[in-house]
Design a protein around this motif. Structure first.
Motif, PDB file in Angstrom:
ATOM      1  N   VAL A 160       3.530   2.096  -5.576  1.00 33.77           N
ATOM      2  CA  VAL A 160       2.640   2.357  -6.707  1.00 33.77           C
ATOM      3  C   VAL A 160       3.128   1.547  -7.894  1.00 33.77           C
ATOM      4  O   VAL A 160       4.322   1.572  -8.224  1.00 33.77           O
ATOM      5  CB  VAL A 160       2.631   3.854  -7.084  1.00 33.77           C
ATOM      6  CG1 VAL A 160       1.595   4.118  -8.173  1.00 33.77           C
ATOM      7  CG2 VAL A 160       2.354   4.717  -5.874  1.00 33.77           C
ATOM      8  N   ALA A 211      -2.640   6.494 -10.220  1.00 30.30           N
ATOM      9  CA  ALA A 211      -3.052   6.632  -8.823  1.00 30.30           C
ATOM     10  C   ALA A 211      -3.355   8.084  -8.482  1.00 30.30           C
ATOM     11  O   ALA A 211      -2.804   9.023  -9.073  1.00 30.30           O
ATOM     12  CB  ALA A 211      -1.954   6.107  -7.906  1.00 30.30           C
ATOM     13  N   GLN A 237      -5.460  -2.121  -6.663  1.00 24.57           N
ATOM     14  CA  GLN A 237      -3.999  -2.119  -6.797  1.00 24.57           C
ATOM     15  C   GLN A 237      -3.385  -3.289  -6.046  1.00 24.57           C
ATOM     16  O   GLN A 237      -2.470  -3.952  -6.535  1.00 24.57           O
ATOM     17  CB  GLN A 237      -3.429  -0.806  -6.258  1.00 24.57           C
ATOM     18  CG  GLN A 237      -1.906  -0.767  -6.202  1.00 24.57           C
ATOM     19  CD  GLN A 237      -1.390   0.480  -5.505  1.00 24.57           C
ATOM     20  OE1 GLN A 237      -1.945   1.556  -5.664  1.00 24.57           O
ATOM     21  NE2 GLN A 237      -0.326   0.329  -4.727  1.00 24.57           N
ATOM     22  N   VAL A 238      -3.892  -3.552  -4.853  1.00 32.31           N
ATOM     23  CA  VAL A 238      -3.355  -4.644  -4.046  1.00 32.31           C
ATOM     24  C   VAL A 238      -3.681  -5.980  -4.678  1.00 32.31           C
ATOM     25  O   VAL A 238      -2.827  -6.869  -4.787  1.00 32.31           O
ATOM     26  CB  VAL A 238      -3.917  -4.562  -2.606  1.00 32.31           C
ATOM     27  CG1 VAL A 238      -3.569  -5.822  -1.818  1.00 32.31           C
ATOM     28  CG2 VAL A 238      -3.378  -3.322  -1.902  1.00 32.31           C
ATOM     29  N   LEU A 250      -7.518   1.402  -2.812  1.00 29.30           N
ATOM     30  CA  LEU A 250      -6.274   0.659  -2.966  1.00 29.30           C
ATOM     31  C   LEU A 250      -6.487  -0.820  -3.274  1.00 29.30           C
ATOM     32  O   LEU A 250      -5.556  -1.513  -3.679  1.00 29.30           O
ATOM     33  CB  LEU A 250      -5.422   0.781  -1.697  1.00 29.30           C
ATOM     34  CG  LEU A 250      -4.928   2.180  -1.343  1.00 29.30           C
ATOM     35  CD1 LEU A 250      -4.241   2.164   0.012  1.00 29.30           C
ATOM     36  CD2 LEU A 250      -3.967   2.689  -2.405  1.00 29.30           C
ATOM     37  N   THR A 305       0.820  -1.220   0.000  1.00 28.23           N
ATOM     38  CA  THR A 305       0.000   0.000   0.000  1.00 28.23           C
ATOM     39  C   THR A 305       0.853   1.269   0.000  1.00 28.23           C
ATOM     40  O   THR A 305       0.334   2.357  -0.274  1.00 28.23           O
ATOM     41  CB  THR A 305      -0.941   0.037   1.223  1.00 28.23           C
ATOM     42  OG1 THR A 305      -0.172  -0.055   2.432  1.00 28.23           O
ATOM     43  CG2 THR A 305      -1.934  -1.111   1.175  1.00 28.23           C
ATOM     44  N   GLN A 340      -2.774   9.510  -2.572  1.00 29.67           N
ATOM     45  CA  GLN A 340      -3.459   8.390  -1.931  1.00 29.67           C
ATOM     46  C   GLN A 340      -2.623   7.762  -0.822  1.00 29.67           C
ATOM     47  O   GLN A 340      -3.159   7.360   0.215  1.00 29.67           O
ATOM     48  CB  GLN A 340      -3.849   7.326  -2.958  1.00 29.67           C
ATOM     49  CG  GLN A 340      -2.695   6.502  -3.530  1.00 29.67           C
ATOM     50  CD  GLN A 340      -3.177   5.371  -4.426  1.00 29.67           C
ATOM     51  OE1 GLN A 340      -4.253   5.452  -5.009  1.00 29.67           O
ATOM     52  NE2 GLN A 340      -2.370   4.332  -4.549  1.00 29.67           N
ATOM     53  N   ILE A 341      -1.326   7.691  -0.992  1.00 30.07           N
ATOM     54  CA  ILE A 341      -0.483   7.068   0.046  1.00 30.07           C
ATOM     55  C   ILE A 341      -0.374   7.986   1.248  1.00 30.07           C
ATOM     56  O   ILE A 341      -0.468   7.545   2.405  1.00 30.07           O
ATOM     57  CB  ILE A 341       0.896   6.709  -0.528  1.00 30.07           C
ATOM     58  CG1 ILE A 341       0.744   5.650  -1.615  1.00 30.07           C
ATOM     59  CG2 ILE A 341       1.828   6.212   0.578  1.00 30.07           C
ATOM     60  CD1 ILE A 341       2.028   5.291  -2.337  1.00 30.07           C
ATOM     61  N   THR A 370       0.272   2.178 -12.903  1.00 30.37           N
ATOM     62  CA  THR A 370      -0.942   2.539 -12.171  1.00 30.37           C
ATOM     63  C   THR A 370      -1.221   4.044 -12.258  1.00 30.37           C
ATOM     64  O   THR A 370      -0.314   4.862 -12.061  1.00 30.37           O
ATOM     65  CB  THR A 370      -0.810   2.130 -10.686  1.00 30.37           C
ATOM     66  OG1 THR A 370      -0.602   0.729 -10.602  1.00 30.37           O
ATOM     67  CG2 THR A 370      -2.073   2.507  -9.907  1.00 30.37           C
ATOM     68  N   LEU A 410      -3.648   7.770   3.161  1.00 35.01           N
ATOM     69  CA  LEU A 410      -3.767   6.515   3.906  1.00 35.01           C
ATOM     70  C   LEU A 410      -2.875   6.523   5.138  1.00 35.01           C
ATOM     71  O   LEU A 410      -3.318   6.171   6.241  1.00 35.01           O
ATOM     72  CB  LEU A 410      -3.403   5.337   3.009  1.00 35.01           C
ATOM     73  CG  LEU A 410      -3.406   3.968   3.698  1.00 35.01           C
ATOM     74  CD1 LEU A 410      -4.817   3.601   4.165  1.00 35.01           C
ATOM     75  CD2 LEU A 410      -2.845   2.893   2.766  1.00 35.01           C
TER      76      LEU A 410
END
Length: 507
Positions: free
Chosen positions: A388, A394, A449-450, A446, A385, A398-399, A392, A402
């Protein structure tokens, strides 16, 4: 005028960057991997040592504890056995094992601590900020520490073979013949402490590409006006170059150490270390509010640290054990093997002593010394997480969003939850308290992506973390009953108990 790295630094950087380039392009030919370990069924008549440890930087700690217990130990070091100039950062309580194992006195411990500060910051771009105390706030001199430990090792009768390269080893029925570039030596047990790029580990992994990599560049310099506090993890930019840039900063004996690091995979299109160093130099003035021309650089630091989901390593050969970075027993979100070695030093010492006592030295026996640890395995999701994908698209923040949300929750839950996470020791209770309180709108984007396979794999490790947390107290309750077991039965019981304890993050 643009800043230029010193010529010798550029040369060293290009060498390491070439290694990173070859890893990304998967240029390892399995046919070119040297078979440094072979086997036969002959017996060794006379042993030179009980244990030979290849790689002395971290191996000297284990060598000394075993030598002090009466075993005959040799350390093989390719160069000169000495620590680097740059401090190792750690928490003071994590150094207590050096006192417990009588490797250092209280006075000697204070002598090897060059810096100590409080508090340290955790901060994210356009997000949450908090300050913590007594986490990675002690700077230890590797050079002085290793010199002191080596002196204790030699005084106890240990042997250090410097400027001696490991060539290969032959596993016999009852021991190992270790061939160096100078001589052959016989031992009951061979320990690999040669690091991520050990030739033994290369043979074991057979060109396997790491699932995760931590890129790190940095420097230590003088001239910083504000050098009383540190950063454990900080960001002040959104995603750039398909990387989230994280920073660390610590007061140091030679000024101030600053690192830029990022979690990535080994995709061919990933940023090079040379480009990453350029990003570091571009952003350092903004990060530390200082012009590059005002910094008297003492040294530059750089490297990449591969991580594999199938870790720690369980070698298929009898009588060979991997420790330290060779074993892959550190968390994928960590790029320091010293802290991991300190956390496991007592356990490794006791485990290896027990294995030697009852000759439990098969690959199956030794696998219990580097067992599966769910508290490490669950961190793979965190690593994922914080990275990236190269292709992607993104949300740029976002990171940061989070991380801000997660740390805000942990901060409110208190140090019992926050500090273990910061010290790379995830525990079921803290994780279970945190997850339900994290805003789901930060997590849901996420999930694609994960990916479902990784999420299901993580749930397995999370469940095992809870199971281990319950099994360890049970094992402690049953400990008095082990006095009637055979030595080998007790060896297995104790290793399972250790596995549950450390796998639950209780150490």
């Amino acid at each position: 005028m643009a800043f230029s790295l010193p010529e010798d630094v550029q040369t060293r950087l290009s060498i390491v960057d070439k290694m990173w380039y070859n890893l990304r392009l998967d240029r390892t030919d399995i046919n070119d991997i040297n078979a440094v370990i072979t086997t036969n069924q002959e017996k060794i008549i006379n042993f030179d040592f009980d244990v030979i440890i290849c790689g002395g930087t971290l191996g000297i700690f284990l060598a000394t504890t075993l030598q002090k217990k009466g075993y005959k130990i040799a350390v093989i070091e390719k160069g000169i056995l000495q620590g680097r100039e740059q401090e190792w950062n750690i928490s003071r309580h994590e150094l207590h094992c050096l006192l417990e194992l009588e490797l250092l006195t209280e006075q000697e411990l204070e002598e090897i601590i060059f810096t100590e500060y409080n508090p340290a910051r955790v901060s994210f771009y356009q997000g949450y900020e908090l300050w913590v105390k007594d986490v990675l706030n002690v700077g230890v001199s590797p050079k002085l520490l290793i010199a002191k430990i080596q002196e204790k090792f030699l005084q106890s009768g240990g042997i250090v073979l410097e400027n001696t390269a490991f060539n290969n080893a032959i596993v016999q029925e009852n021991g190992v013949i270790v061939n160096t570039d100078k001589q052959s030596l016989n031992t009951r047990l061979l320990i690999d402490s040669m690091g991520h790029f050990s030739p033994i580990i290369k043979q074991h992994r057979q060109g396997q590409k790491p699932e995760g990599v931590c890129l790190v560049v940095g420097s230590c310099g003088k001239g910083f006006t504000n050098n009383e506090t540190g950063d454990l993890i900080a960001s002040f930019t959104p995603i750039q170059n398909q990387c989230q840039y994280f920073w660390e900063a610590f007061p140091a004996k030679d000024g101030r150490t600053t690192y830029l690091f990022s979690y990535v995979d080994a995709h061919p299109d990933r940023i090079s270390l040379t480009e990453f160093m350029a990003e570091y130099l571009r952003l350092l003035p903004e990060y530390q509010q200082i012009e590059l021309e005002s910094i008297d650089f003492q040294r530059f630091l750089f490297g990449f640290f591969p991580a594999y989901r199938q870790s720690p390593v369980n070698l298929t050969w009898d009588r060979i054990l991997a420790v330290g970075d060779s074993s892959g027993s550190q968390s994928p979100v960590s790029f320091g093997g010293f802290g991991s070695m300190m956390r496991h030093l007592s356990r490794l010492t006791n485990s290896i002593e027990s294995a030697l006592q009852c000759d439990s030295l098969t690959s199956k026996d030794l696998a219990l010394i580097q067992p599966y640890q769910p508290n490490i395995s669950v961190t793979w999701l965190f690593q994922k997480t914080m990275s990236v994908g190269i292709d992607t698209q993104a949300n740029p923040n976002q990171i940061n969003d989070l991380m801000s949300g997660v740390f805000a929750v942990m901060d409110k839950l208190g140090d019992d939850v926050l500090k273990p996470f910061l010290q790379d020791v995830v525990q079921f209770s803290g994780l279970s308290k945190t997850l339900p309180l994290v805003n789901p709108t930060l997590v849901l984007p996420l999930l694609p992506q994960v990916g479902l396979p990784i999420l299901l794999d993580w749930l397995k490790h999370y469940a095992n973390l809870g199971i281990y947390s319950g099994l360890y107290p049970l094992a402690k309750t049953l400990q008095p009953l082990t006095k009637n077991l055979t030595p080998q039965q007790k060896y297995y019981f104790d290793r399972w108990r250790d596995m549950w304890q450390y796998g639950a993050g209780f150490k």
